[in-house]
Design a protein around this motif. Structure first.
Motif, PDB file in Angstrom:
ATOM      1  N   ARG A  60      11.562  49.906   9.306  1.00 50.16           N
ATOM      2  CA  ARG A  60      11.728  50.957  10.301  1.00 50.16           C
ATOM      3  C   ARG A  60      13.205  51.091  10.627  1.00 50.16           C
ATOM      4  NH1 ARG A  60       7.366  52.531  13.229  1.00 50.16           N
ATOM      5  NH2 ARG A  60       5.419  51.644  12.467  1.00 50.16           N
ATOM      6  N   THR A  61      13.665  52.309  10.670  1.00 44.61           N
ATOM      7  CA  THR A  61      15.076  52.504  11.024  1.00 44.61           C
ATOM      8  C   THR A  61      15.297  52.129  12.479  1.00 44.61           C
ATOM      9  OG1 THR A  61      14.590  54.813  11.505  1.00 44.61           O
ATOM     10  CG2 THR A  61      15.544  54.334   9.360  1.00 44.61           C
ATOM     11  N   LYS A  62      16.509  51.700  12.757  1.00 43.85           N
ATOM     12  CA  LYS A  62      16.946  51.484  14.136  1.00 43.85           C
ATOM     13  C   LYS A  62      18.348  52.102  14.259  1.00 43.85           C
ATOM     14  CE  LYS A  62      15.896  46.953  13.725  1.00 43.85           C
ATOM     15  NZ  LYS A  62      14.897  46.924  12.664  1.00 43.85           N
ATOM     16  N   ALA A  63      18.452  53.299  13.741  1.00 46.75           N
ATOM     17  CA  ALA A  63      19.773  53.920  13.623  1.00 46.75           C
ATOM     18  C   ALA A  63      20.318  54.296  14.991  1.00 46.75           C
ATOM     19  CB  ALA A  63      19.682  55.155  12.730  1.00 46.75           C
ATOM     20  N   GLN A  64      21.571  53.969  15.177  1.00 47.21           N
ATOM     21  CA  GLN A  64      22.231  54.310  16.431  1.00 47.21           C
ATOM     22  C   GLN A  64      22.917  55.661  16.302  1.00 47.21           C
ATOM     23  OE1 GLN A  64      23.250  49.651  17.093  1.00 47.21           O
ATOM     24  NE2 GLN A  64      24.531  51.075  18.198  1.00 47.21           N
ATOM     25  N   SER A  65      23.055  56.294  17.430  1.00 49.32           N
ATOM     26  CA  SER A  65      23.661  57.622  17.466  1.00 49.32           C
ATOM     27  C   SER A  65      25.178  57.497  17.448  1.00 49.32           C
ATOM     28  CB  SER A  65      23.208  58.330  18.737  1.00 49.32           C
ATOM     29  OG  SER A  65      24.130  59.325  19.094  1.00 49.32           O
ATOM     30  N   LEU A  66      25.813  58.231  16.552  1.00 51.07           N
ATOM     31  CA  LEU A  66      27.276  58.214  16.532  1.00 51.07           C
ATOM     32  C   LEU A  66      27.849  58.921  17.749  1.00 51.07           C
ATOM     33  CD1 LEU A  66      27.936  58.888  12.780  1.00 51.07           C
ATOM     34  CD2 LEU A  66      28.698  56.900  14.072  1.00 51.07           C
ATOM     35  N   GLU A  67      27.103  59.908  18.233  1.00 49.68           N
ATOM     36  CA  GLU A  67      27.579  60.638  19.407  1.00 49.68           C
ATOM     37  C   GLU A  67      27.654  59.702  20.616  1.00 49.68           C
ATOM     38  OE1 GLU A  67      25.043  63.954  20.102  1.00 49.68           O
ATOM     39  OE2 GLU A  67      26.690  65.195  20.809  1.00 49.68           O
ATOM     40  N   GLN A  68      26.762  58.714  20.621  1.00 47.50           N
ATOM     41  CA  GLN A  68      26.742  57.797  21.761  1.00 47.50           C
ATOM     42  C   GLN A  68      27.547  56.530  21.493  1.00 47.50           C
ATOM     43  OE1 GLN A  68      22.739  57.264  23.319  1.00 47.50           O
ATOM     44  NE2 GLN A  68      22.253  59.384  22.854  1.00 47.50           N
ATOM     45  N   ARG A  69      28.305  56.554  20.416  1.00 44.62           N
ATOM     46  CA  ARG A  69      29.157  55.395  20.114  1.00 44.62           C
ATOM     47  C   ARG A  69      30.401  55.500  20.982  1.00 44.62           C
ATOM     48  NH1 ARG A  69      33.442  54.075  16.591  1.00 44.62           N
ATOM     49  NH2 ARG A  69      33.195  52.288  15.199  1.00 44.62           N
ATOM     50  N   LYS A  70      30.211  55.223  22.244  1.00 44.09           N
ATOM     51  CA  LYS A  70      31.325  55.314  23.186  1.00 44.09           C
ATOM     52  C   LYS A  70      31.490  53.947  23.837  1.00 44.09           C
ATOM     53  CE  LYS A  70      31.004  60.208  24.281  1.00 44.09           C
ATOM     54  NZ  LYS A  70      29.781  60.733  23.698  1.00 44.09           N
ATOM     55  N   GLY A  71      32.690  53.592  24.130  1.00 47.97           N
ATOM     56  CA  GLY A  71      32.916  52.269  24.684  1.00 47.97           C
ATOM     57  C   GLY A  71      33.618  52.308  26.017  1.00 47.97           C
ATOM     58  N   ALA A  72      34.377  51.292  26.243  1.00 46.10           N
ATOM     59  CA  ALA A  72      35.136  51.199  27.481  1.00 46.10           C
ATOM     60  C   ALA A  72      36.410  50.423  27.178  1.00 46.10           C
ATOM     61  CB  ALA A  72      34.317  50.467  28.539  1.00 46.10           C
ATOM     62  N   PRO A  73      37.543  50.932  27.624  1.00 47.60           N
ATOM     63  CA  PRO A  73      38.785  50.212  27.312  1.00 47.60           C
ATOM     64  C   PRO A  73      38.841  48.861  28.019  1.00 47.60           C
ATOM     65  CG  PRO A  73      39.217  52.094  28.754  1.00 47.60           C
ATOM     66  CD  PRO A  73      37.765  52.144  28.389  1.00 47.60           C
ATOM     67  N   ALA A  74      39.432  47.913  27.357  1.00 43.12           N
ATOM     68  CA  ALA A  74      39.579  46.580  27.947  1.00 43.12           C
ATOM     69  C   ALA A  74      41.061  46.252  28.031  1.00 43.12           C
ATOM     70  CB  ALA A  74      38.860  45.546  27.100  1.00 43.12           C
ATOM     71  N   LEU A  75      41.366  45.407  28.976  1.00 39.30           N
ATOM     72  CA  LEU A  75      42.730  44.888  29.060  1.00 39.30           C
ATOM     73  C   LEU A  75      42.807  43.783  28.006  1.00 39.30           C
ATOM     74  CD1 LEU A  75      45.035  45.596  30.978  1.00 39.30           C
ATOM     75  CD2 LEU A  75      44.340  43.661  32.395  1.00 39.30           C
ATOM     76  N   LEU A  76      43.429  44.082  26.869  1.00 35.70           N
ATOM     77  CA  LEU A  76      43.391  43.133  25.764  1.00 35.70           C
ATOM     78  C   LEU A  76      44.323  41.944  25.998  1.00 35.70           C
ATOM     79  CD1 LEU A  76      43.319  45.611  22.750  1.00 35.70           C
ATOM     80  CD2 LEU A  76      41.414  44.315  23.718  1.00 35.70           C
ATOM     81  N   TRP A  77      45.373  42.207  26.707  1.00 34.90           N
ATOM     82  CA  TRP A  77      46.367  41.152  26.857  1.00 34.90           C
ATOM     83  C   TRP A  77      47.248  41.470  28.057  1.00 34.90           C
ATOM     84  CZ3 TRP A  77      51.722  41.171  26.762  1.00 34.90           C
ATOM     85  CH2 TRP A  77      52.362  39.912  26.650  1.00 34.90           C
ATOM     86  N   THR A  78      47.628  40.461  28.788  1.00 36.60           N
ATOM     87  CA  THR A  78      48.613  40.622  29.862  1.00 36.60           C
ATOM     88  C   THR A  78      49.642  39.509  29.705  1.00 36.60           C
ATOM     89  OG1 THR A  78      47.273  39.237  31.312  1.00 36.60           O
ATOM     90  CG2 THR A  78      46.975  41.615  31.518  1.00 36.60           C
ATOM     91  N   PRO A  79      50.794  39.662  30.324  1.00 33.75           N
ATOM     92  CA  PRO A  79      51.833  38.627  30.129  1.00 33.75           C
ATOM     93  C   PRO A  79      51.356  37.223  30.515  1.00 33.75           C
ATOM     94  CG  PRO A  79      52.797  40.583  31.106  1.00 33.75           C
ATOM     95  CD  PRO A  79      51.311  40.816  31.076  1.00 33.75           C
ATOM     96  N   ASP A  80      50.394  37.131  31.424  1.00 32.50           N
ATOM     97  CA  ASP A  80      49.922  35.795  31.799  1.00 32.50           C
ATOM     98  C   ASP A  80      48.602  35.442  31.103  1.00 32.50           C
ATOM     99  OD1 ASP A  80      48.517  37.711  33.058  1.00 32.50           O
ATOM    100  OD2 ASP A  80      48.794  36.946  35.095  1.00 32.50           O
ATOM    101  N   TRP A  81      48.360  36.094  29.984  1.00 31.43           N
ATOM    102  CA  TRP A  81      47.133  35.868  29.219  1.00 31.43           C
ATOM    103  C   TRP A  81      47.011  34.390  28.844  1.00 31.43           C
ATOM    104  CZ3 TRP A  81      45.887  34.003  24.356  1.00 31.43           C
ATOM    105  CH2 TRP A  81      44.633  34.356  23.837  1.00 31.43           C
ATOM    106  N   LYS A  82      45.804  33.878  29.009  1.00 28.44           N
ATOM    107  CA  LYS A  82      45.571  32.492  28.588  1.00 28.44           C
ATOM    108  C   LYS A  82      44.489  32.489  27.520  1.00 28.44           C
ATOM    109  CE  LYS A  82      46.888  30.353  32.952  1.00 28.44           C
ATOM    110  NZ  LYS A  82      47.246  31.651  33.566  1.00 28.44           N
ATOM    111  N   PRO A  83      44.607  31.617  26.532  1.00 29.83           N
ATOM    112  CA  PRO A  83      43.616  31.620  25.452  1.00 29.83           C
ATOM    113  C   PRO A  83      42.235  31.250  25.978  1.00 29.83           C
ATOM    114  CG  PRO A  83      45.133  29.775  25.215  1.00 29.83           C
ATOM    115  CD  PRO A  83      45.659  30.614  26.324  1.00 29.83           C
TER     116      PRO A  83
END
Lengths: 475, 645
Positions: free
Chosen positions: B268-291
């Protein structure tokens, strides 16, 4: 090898259809209708003999100028240039030239590139012998919201419906229909239904893959039908590499979608496993069905409206031996709905099926055309049939057995019993490239006379073909 | 309900006890109940108040979980916050791995329909979630103070501790001051009015509209509750609805075109909609970023320090298809975010014009830590590596560096962005590679269940089977001889080159007599070898490290890949020839493929089927906790196409 018997029922059906046609054209100038039988019912038809075949041709590294081009072949036997290439228009780059389609008024030919997603719009009416590059749509992906690989360019009134094959996110098979005006302005994107967004469609089985390929309309049933092939990754990949890649082989379309033509909303998703490609709808006013063939599973499928008004899909015939991957590609239905040509790419065969009983197609002959074969176009009366060889740049064969042509345009006549070869053009020897889709051109469409055939000039007539068919026996 | 109320009373928290008394005394009066609960000090309360529904049983049956949709309402804001230990973190660092319920409170607030209502409802919700631990583990509560002066981390700890049941994931946060707080409040549309009449100044009365937010794993706000709407029952069903969404067929961890089960006719397909392939921006890195736990600091070259502007620019370039010769290929066309920043759909990559690439696209996750890049290890810095694919004839196909630079210059949006990221410097070979390297460098993913178990001392973070698998990994199976595990962190690679025999096999084996080809769900055909050969180009050979060193001892040696996020990066090996982790374990269990140059570390392992399962199970514990966030962030990046700005 060639079976040439035509069933009596088939003959009957041809006669029936011919009588309808005669009725319909009684008020028109006395000229035979001639055109492809697989075009949009909205499209104007040529009156008289087609003068040219426009061949959308892939450029190939090491061949001539290596770029895609529109090649014009003179196919009018009365012309002094009959059988010759009379024009070649290079467009720049290799775009994976594939399908092309005329606008409803037949003034422009839209030719898509499956790789670069460019659409080249040629003016074929100003000088049918010498198409001009009128416009290039180079922002199709951006305008459509990420659709890649414009495939079928299908005429609707005043606009073009374009099927996509892929997308700019994962180069897979999920895609959309994209609508443009005849003047080349973007109108809308209609995403193929997926499980996550069925768009109001009903799944009739297990599948809603979101893939696309071809589109056809049955206006009197308010129905539009789409099929499903594969995404950029696969259609651009070397075919041998593809067959060895198990993950990639899972990414072929397995669905046909029934749409509401008027609202452009998907209504029903039919399971048609194995990559259903070309869709050819019957012309008869009571024939509410279309055919498609599955490339991988090698079957003819009937897409039909049942007695309850429900659209259904049924596998109705095998095409060759699936384990030898005959790979059915282009198909062409006769104007009387009695015959279906099926080209099988891998063995170079043009197969003819009697489809007078659409639920029981019967193969009645096979014709070896070349080392490989892809597209075919027949005149409206079915008396002339043209073939080309190229499927996809990276799927095409690179060698041909002795005596078999590899990349060609071939012209045949069909006498009701057999194909008769008229002429061939070797596209490699001519340094042209890999010939793909054919569309017909004629001076008569535009009220013009053939400059080299004064005596047989056609009266200026433009007939919207849908009206022809409707008048000949509406429901 | 009765039990909860009794428990509440028994705990005798003074403030809340007072409120309950108040609630008994309150009379019906319509004026104060509406969309807003306006917190005032208790003394300023009107004499009578209707208690919000959240204090009572719900008067209607909440709609069934999963029977409705919660359309995304935009990105949940980010900002710097302090935890109860006084350590600085960010809101986004606490989002993405779980559904988050966020409320704004302050500890001295006493309006029955304000902060106490929010906290009461959350407590009730906590109890309901704990009834089903599998569900409760996927949820995090955040109560953030908007009174940084009075609500120090210590105050928040004292305030919050009594509410938390067991180890439920509930964070009571504050900020270091108004400068950190205000942007957060603004991003959530939380208008806060301090009472100018108050003698207490900054520490005095605070009026605010009560709002509680539900944030999904893609950091999108999915519902907002106000006082008259807030109720544990409806929130529970909202959370369940989101969990069904994320645990169900629609995931950020795998191809949107789901093909699992394709081998069966019942697929059975479980295909996702490309139109709904929307995300949310993340803060990827800041100067005080810690691993994250389990990862070392990012090695950053002195000449290319990380900056948010470079990362942002590199991210745009990474998704720009105009960086290829014919505008069809971005980096992300092979390193697809939801496919583990690689391609799950291809064994080996396909480049521009469909040209064959010999090797499997490697993942970009944690690429910052590699000191040898490409499968053959031929590059040693990301900045240099970047030009490999850009200029390769069979990848992005650019004929020259200059053409790429000119192409970038011709896009109107780029020159100002380069100026921001590299003030005073031209768009050049250097700046392009520095930007692209910067984005890839911050795609760090750690804090996996393994990390929390091994480095974070969370005894239950890995299952028993995974723990058994780890013992095999470092013991009998010997995996950690190459996929190193360190004391403080683990990259799961030695960054060295090894011959396992898989390359040897590809080069030296004969063409198979036949190939099984799948042609539809549950349907295969066996194709004769010569039919496949007829359709094939000559197979490109691959000799591994030898191609770089020309030392015959280096034939078929390839770089050890990291195993982090390995469940997301199928198919496996440098040629993508193994499609599952089970096949990989089986390959090593058999001792790889024998050849005279096979690494001595590769030998038959004698693992039982159960042990093989345990190893696979362990590998499944190596997925970082921020994968959804990185993928959702990638989804927000506009794909650069002809005609884009």
């Amino acid at each position: 090898m060639h079976k040439t018997t035509i069933h009596s029922s088939l003959r009957k059906s041809i006669c029936f259809c011919a009588s309808l046609l005669l009725t319909s054209i009684a008020t028109l100038p006395s000229a035979a209708l001639a055109d492809e039988t697989c075009m949009s019912p909205y499209m104007a038809k040529i009156v008289g003999q087609e003068d040219y075949v426009y061949v959308w041709t892939l450029g190939a590294e090491g061949i001539g100028d290596e770029q895609d081009k529109l090649v014009t072949v003179d196919v009018n036997p009365a012309s002094p240039k009959y059988g010759k290439v009379v024009n070649s228009l290079s467009v720049g780059g290799r775009n994976e030239a594939h399908h092309s389609g005329l606008t409803d008024d037949r003034h422009y030919l839209w030719a898509g590139g499956l790789d670069t997603s460019k659409i080249f719009i040629f003016d074929v009416h100003s000088d049918p012998a010498k198409p001009k590059l009128h416009k290039i749509i180079d922002n199709f992906v951006k305008a459509s919201g990420g659709v890649v690989g414009p495939h079928t360019t299908y005429a609707l009134p005043g606009r073009m419906m374009i099927t996509g094959l892929s997308n700019d996110k994962d180069h897979g098979g999920r895609t959309a229909l994209v609508e443009y005006t005849n003047s080349g302005d973007y109108v809308a994107t209609h995403w193929m239904p997926t499980d996550q967004d069925l768009g109001g469609a009903v799944k009739s089985g297990n599948l809603a893959d979101g893939y696309g390929y071809d589109v056809r309309a049955l206006p009197r049933r308010n129905v539009m039908i789409t099929s499903s092939f594969t995404g950029w990754n696969n259609y651009m990949m070397n075919l041998g590499k593809l067959m060895g890649d198990a993950e990639a082989m899972k990414r072929f379309g397995n669905t046909v979608v029934i749409w509401d033509l008027h609202t452009r909303k998907p209504r029903k998703i039919l399971d048609v496993p194995g990559a259903p490609l070309e869709i050819r709808c019957a012309w008869g006013p009571l024939n509410d069905y279309c055919f498609t063939t599955t490339a991988l599973t090698s079957k003819i499928w009937l897409i039909y409206e049942d007695d309850d008004g429900e659209w259904q899909a049924k596998a109705v015939a095998d095409i060759g031996d699936a384990s030898k991957i005959p790979l059915p590609v282009d198909i062409s239905i006769s104007a009387d709905d009695s015959l279906l040509w099926v080209d099988t790419w891998n063995d170079g065969m043009a197969r003819l099926f009697d489809i007078s009983d659409p639920f029981n197609p019967v193969e009645i002959q096979q014709n070896k055309i070349g080392a490989q074969i892809n597209m075919l176009s027949q005149s409206w009366d079915g008396k002339r049939v043209y073939f080309t060889s190229s499927l996809l740049a990276n799927w095409d064969k690179v060698d041909a057995p002795e005596g078999e042509d590899l990349q060609y345009f071939k012209s045949y006549t069909w006498d009701g019993e057999k194909l008769n070869h008229q002429f061939s053009i070797d596209f490699l020897a001519e340094n042209l490239g890999l010939p793909h889709q054919m569309r017909f051109g004629a001076y008569s469409l535009y009220g013009k006379s053939h400059p080299d055939i004064a005596a047989s000039a056609m009266p200026p007539t433009l007939i919207p073909s849908n009206d022809v068919m409707t008048n000949s026996g509406g429901r | 309900m009765v039990e909860a109320g009794e428990a509440l009373l028994q705990r005798l928290r003074p403030l809340r006890f007072g409120l309950l008394l108040l609630s008994v005394l309150l009379l019906t009066q319509a004026t104060s109940l509406g969309a807003a609960g306006v917190d005032q000090p208790a003394a300023d309360q009107p004499a009578a108040q209707v208690l919000a529904p959240g204090w009572h049983e719900l008067e209607y049956t909440p709609p069934e979980a999963g029977s409705y949709q919660l359309p995304p309402m935009g990105l949940a804001g980010d900002g710097r916050v302090l935890n109860t230990n006084g350590e600085e973190t960010t809101l986004h660092a606490l989002m993405g791995d779980k559904v988050v319920v966020l409320s704004f409170i302050y500890s001295s607030c006493s309006d029955a329909n304000g902060c106490p209502l929010a906290t009461h409802v959350l407590e009730k919700l906590q109890d309901q979630l704990l009834e089903d631990p599998s569900q409760g583990q996927g949820v995090r509560f955040i109560s953030l103070s908007f009174d940084p002066v009075q609500d120090t981390p210590q105050v928040m700890q004292r305030y919050g501790r009594p509410y938390i049941s067991g180890d439920f994931d509930w964070h009571f946060l504050t900020t270091s001051g108004q400068s950190d707080l205000l942007p957060i409040l603004e991003s959530y549309g939380q208008s806060v009015v301090r009472d100018p009449e108050s003698e207490e100044g900054e520490t005095g009365s605070i009026s605010h509209i009560l709002r509680v937010y539900i944030v999904d794993r893609q950091l999108r706000i999915r519902n907002i509750f106000s006082a008259s709407y807030l109720h544990a029952d409806t929130m529970l069903n909202d959370i369940r609805t989101l969990q069904m969404e994320s645990q169900g067929q629609y995931t950020l961890q795998g191809p949107g075109d789901v093909k699992s089960g394709y081998g069966s006719g019942d697929y059975r397909t479980k295909a996702q909609s490309l139109e709904q392939r929307k995300g949310a921006p993340a803060l990827l890195w800041t100067p005080d970023w810690k691993p994250p736990t389990g990862m070392p600091p990012i090695p950053v070259p002195a000449e290319n320090p990380l900056t948010p502007e470079k990362i942002e620019l590199g991210r745009l370039l990474f998704f720009d298809r105009r960086l290829s010769h014919n505008n069809t290929f971005s980096c992300a066309m092979c390193h697809i975010p939801e496919q583990g920043f690689t391609s799950n759909e291809l064994a080996t990559a396909v480049g521009i014009e469909g040209r064959t690439v010999r090797r499997n696209a490697p993942t970009i996750y944690n690429v910052a830590y590699l000191d040898r890049l490409f499968h053959d290890g031929r590059e040693n810095s990301l900045e240099q590596q970047i030009w490999g694919p850009l200029l390769a004839h069979n990848e992005m196909g650019n004929p020259s560096v200059g053409l790429v630079i000119e192409q970038i210059k011709s896009v109107p949006g780029y020159p100002p962005r380069f100026e921001l990221a590299f003030p005073g410097q031209p768009i050049s070979m250097e700046t392009v590679s520095e930007a692209l390297a910067s984005y890839q460098r911050v795609l760090v993913s750690g804090n996996s269940p393994f990390d929390r178990w091994y480095y974070g001392s969370e005894a239950d973070a890995m299952t028993r089977e995974q723990q058994d698998g780890f013992r095999l990994f470092t013991g009998k199976a010997g995996c950690s001889a190459c996929h190193l595990v360190g004391e403080d962190w683990s990259l799961f690679t030695d960054n060295r080159m090894h011959n396992t025999g898989i390359g040897y096999q590809q080069s030296m084996s004969k063409t198979p007599a036949s190939t099984v080809v799948q042609i539809a769900p549950g349907e295969t055909i066996t194709v004769r070898g010569d039919v496949v050969a007829d359709a094939s180009e000559p197979r490109p050979n691959d000799l591994g490290l030898y191609e770089i060193t020309e030392n015959p001892d280096d034939r078929w040696k390839y770089r050890t890949p990291s195993l982090r996020n390995v469940v997301l990066t199928a198919p496996y090996m440098h040629d993508g020839s193994l499609s599952s982790l089970e096949q990989v374990i089986d390959f090593y269990n058999r001792g790889g493929v024998d050849n005279e140059l096979r690494d001595p570390l590769i030998r038959p392992l004698g693992l039982t089927a159960e042990e093989a399962d345990q190893l696979v199970s362990f590998l499944q514990a190596l997925t970082g906790d921020n994968v959804d966030r990185l993928v959702a962030d990638a989804f927000t990046v506009p794909v650069g196409n002809t005609g884009s700005d």
